[in-house]
Design an enzyme around this catalytic site. Structure first.
Site, PDB file in Angstrom:
ATOM      1  N   HIS A 132       0.825  -1.213   0.000  1.00 36.91           N
ATOM      2  CA  HIS A 132       0.000   0.000   0.000  1.00 36.91           C
ATOM      3  C   HIS A 132       0.860   1.263   0.000  1.00 36.91           C
ATOM      4  O   HIS A 132       0.379   2.335  -0.358  1.00 36.91           O
ATOM      5  CB  HIS A 132      -1.009  -0.009   1.164  1.00 36.91           C
ATOM      6  CG  HIS A 132      -0.460   0.423   2.493  1.00 36.91           C
ATOM      7  ND1 HIS A 132      -0.023  -0.450   3.444  1.00 36.91           N
ATOM      8  CD2 HIS A 132      -0.288   1.657   3.012  1.00 36.91           C
ATOM      9  CE1 HIS A 132       0.406   0.228   4.504  1.00 36.91           C
ATOM     10  NE2 HIS A 132       0.252   1.517   4.263  1.00 36.91           N
ATOM     11  N   ASP A 182      -0.259  -7.493   1.997  1.00 43.32           N
ATOM     12  CA  ASP A 182       0.240  -6.128   1.823  1.00 43.32           C
ATOM     13  C   ASP A 182       1.772  -6.131   1.812  1.00 43.32           C
ATOM     14  O   ASP A 182       2.408  -5.788   2.798  1.00 43.32           O
ATOM     15  CB  ASP A 182      -0.315  -5.278   2.985  1.00 43.32           C
ATOM     16  CG  ASP A 182       0.022  -3.820   2.854  1.00 43.32           C
ATOM     17  OD1 ASP A 182       0.532  -3.400   1.798  1.00 43.32           O
ATOM     18  OD2 ASP A 182      -0.223  -3.089   3.843  1.00 43.32           O
ATOM     19  N   SER A 209       4.443   2.470   7.966  1.00 44.51           N
ATOM     20  CA  SER A 209       4.120   1.389   7.043  1.00 44.51           C
ATOM     21  C   SER A 209       5.292   1.001   6.163  1.00 44.51           C
ATOM     22  O   SER A 209       6.052   1.852   5.715  1.00 44.51           O
ATOM     23  CB  SER A 209       2.995   1.820   6.109  1.00 44.51           C
ATOM     24  OG  SER A 209       1.784   1.667   6.758  1.00 44.51           O
TER      25      SER A 209
HETATM   26  N1  ARG Z   1      -1.019   2.046   7.572  1.00 44.33           N
HETATM   27  C1  ARG Z   1      -0.085   2.794   8.357  1.00 44.33           C
HETATM   28  C2  ARG Z   1       0.902   3.524   7.467  1.00 44.33           C
HETATM   29  O1  ARG Z   1       0.591   3.698   6.314  1.00 44.33           O
HETATM   30  C3  ARG Z   1       0.563   1.969   9.397  1.00 44.33           C
HETATM   31  C4  ARG Z   1      -0.290   1.940  10.571  1.00 44.33           C
HETATM   32  C5  ARG Z   1       0.212   1.065  11.649  1.00 44.33           C
HETATM   33  N2  ARG Z   1      -0.669   1.266  12.727  1.00 44.33           N
HETATM   34  C6  ARG Z   1      -0.526   0.752  13.928  1.00 44.33           C
HETATM   35  N3  ARG Z   1      -1.366   1.070  14.847  1.00 44.33           N
HETATM   36  N4  ARG Z   1       0.475  -0.047  14.176  1.00 44.33           N
HETATM   37  O2  ARG Z   1       1.878   4.063   7.897  1.00 44.33           O
END
Ligand code: ARG
Length: 197
Positions: free
Chosen positions: A9, A57, A146
């Protein structure tokens, strides 16, 4: 090394080329040109089951040239070391608080306990075999982390082993919620079909 593993993503959002890859830099304000590579050609391998949301992902990026002077991280193949309660670490430039807009300038690291998938399913419905959860109240990855690594450091062997890739989570560091990671040991055969490990 010439391969990068990250979250799928992350790329679908920024698939524009050229892409800039920064390495060996812990401070985003002081990125030297010797620590960057510009990727102008796509050599990107999305996991075949990546659904543009949260299934599988993960993506592999093959660089045009090797980057010297950085260690290659070992990827975990042994599910048996992924014992719930084991302390792992996660690193990144992500925010320190959910909802905060600014990323951190300096890379941060936090220790997070691994959580069983059964435990994690109590918080989230969509936890699959290719996920691993980690974290506890106040200890978690967050927005902007992420694609980064979840890893175990074995001090006696002096080894660092990557077991996950930061994928998603609800809020950050909330009690009984966890960070959700793509589980490296589950997708290792796909990785090995591309990379000679
Ligand atoms: N989807 C998030 C990003 O794009 C990562 C989120 C991780 N969240 C968590 N509570 N560990 O950076």
């Amino acid at each position: 090394p010439e391969w990068v593993i990250t979250a799928a993503h992350c790329l679908t959002l920024l698939e524009r080329l050229p892409m800039r890859l920064v390495f060996n830099s812990l401070n985003l304000n002081m990125i030297k040109s010797k620590n960057t590579r510009v990727i102008s050609k796509v050599n990107v391998f999305y996991h075949p089951y990546w659904d543009n949301k949260l299934l599988y992902d993960v993506v592999l990026i093959k660089l045009e040239n090797q980057i010297n002077g950085i260690p290659i991280i070992k990827l975990n193949k042994e599910r048996s070391i992924e014992v719930p309660g084991t302390m792992a670490k996660v690193t990144g430039f992500g925010t320190r608080k959910y909802g905060k807009l600014k990323m951190e300038k300096h890379m941060r690291v936090v220790s997070v306990p691994l959580v069983s998938n059964d435990q994690c399913r109590k918080s989230y419905k969509k936890i699959y075999n290719f996920n691993i959860c980690a974290g506890r109240k106040g200890k978690d990855s967050c927005t902007g982390d992420s694609g980064g690594p979840l890893f175990i450091q074995n001090k006696t062997l002096g080894q660092t082993i990557q077991i996950g890739v930061v994928s998603w989570g609800e809020n950050c560091g909330i009690k009984n919620k966890y960070g959700v990671y793509t589980r490296v040991s589950n997708i290792i055969e796909w990785i090995e079909s591309h990379v000679n490990l």
